[in-house]
Design a protein around this motif. Sequence first.
Motif, mmCIF file in Angstrom:
data_model
loop_
_atom_site.group_PDB
_atom_site.id
_atom_site.type_symbol
_atom_site.label_atom_id
_atom_site.label_comp_id
_atom_site.label_asym_id
_atom_site.label_seq_id
_atom_site.Cartn_x
_atom_site.Cartn_y
_atom_site.Cartn_z
ATOM 1 N N VAL A 69 0.941 -1.292 0.052
ATOM 2 C CA VAL A 69 -0.126 -0.059 0.001
ATOM 3 C C VAL A 69 0.972 1.190 -0.053
ATOM 4 C CG1 VAL A 69 -0.272 0.121 2.439
ATOM 5 C CG2 VAL A 69 -2.058 1.080 1.138
ATOM 6 N N THR A 70 0.423 2.178 -0.757
ATOM 7 C CA THR A 70 1.227 3.774 -0.873
ATOM 8 C C THR A 70 0.682 4.613 0.300
ATOM 9 O OG1 THR A 70 -0.037 4.347 -2.386
ATOM 10 C CG2 THR A 70 1.639 3.051 -3.180
ATOM 11 N N VAL A 71 1.496 5.543 0.402
ATOM 12 C CA VAL A 71 1.074 6.598 1.313
ATOM 13 C C VAL A 71 -0.083 7.408 0.855
ATOM 14 C CG1 VAL A 71 1.962 8.944 2.172
ATOM 15 C CG2 VAL A 71 3.250 6.913 2.555
ATOM 16 N N ASP A 72 -0.078 7.638 -0.428
ATOM 17 C CA ASP A 72 -1.370 8.270 -1.187
ATOM 18 C C ASP A 72 -2.447 7.403 -1.233
ATOM 19 O OD1 ASP A 72 0.578 10.488 -2.177
ATOM 20 O OD2 ASP A 72 0.852 9.583 -4.019
ATOM 21 N N GLU A 73 -2.366 6.259 -1.101
ATOM 22 C CA GLU A 73 -3.673 5.268 -1.182
ATOM 23 C C GLU A 73 -4.419 5.520 0.359
ATOM 24 O OE1 GLU A 73 -2.633 1.754 -4.215
ATOM 25 O OE2 GLU A 73 -1.886 1.533 -2.215
ATOM 26 N N ILE A 74 -3.296 5.511 1.360
ATOM 27 C CA ILE A 74 -3.872 5.503 2.654
ATOM 28 C C ILE A 74 -4.450 7.093 2.804
ATOM 29 C CG2 ILE A 74 -3.004 5.761 5.102
ATOM 30 C CD1 ILE A 74 -0.740 3.897 4.408
ATOM 31 N N VAL A 75 -3.787 8.267 2.363
ATOM 32 C CA VAL A 75 -4.633 9.271 2.557
ATOM 33 C C VAL A 75 -5.721 9.581 1.862
ATOM 34 C CG1 VAL A 75 -3.908 11.784 1.944
ATOM 35 C CG2 VAL A 75 -2.245 10.459 2.780
#
Length: 106
Positions: free
Chosen positions: A8-14
Motif C-alpha cells: 500500500v502507498t502513502v497516497d492510497e492511505i491518505v
Amino acid sequence: MGKPTQNVTVDEIVSAYKQACQKLNCKQIPKLLKQIQEFKDLAPRIDCLDLKGEKLDYKACEALEEIFKRVQFKIVDLEQTSLDEDRLLLQTQSFQHSGCKTQGNG
C-alpha cells in the motif's frame, strides 16, 4: 479487521482516509495527515501514531479504521482524545486486534 494490504502507498492511505471523512461527514485531522505523509517505510509497522489531544468522536474513529486496515502501528497515543470510556474501550480493542498497543487515558 484483516491484515494490512501489502504494498500500500502513502497516497492510497491518505486517499482512503479523506474519502472516509467525506463519506462520514467528519473533519479530517491535519496532525494525522501530516504524520501519514511523513511515513517512509510502511512495513512491517510504523512506530507510533500520535493522536494526543485530538478530539475523536465516533465518526473520526470510523474514518481512522481506513488507516488501520492498511497499515499497522506499534503504538497509538490516545491521550486526551475526548473519547468516552465505552468508545475508548471499543477503539482500544480494535487497535489491539490489529496488533498495536495503545496509551492514553481518554
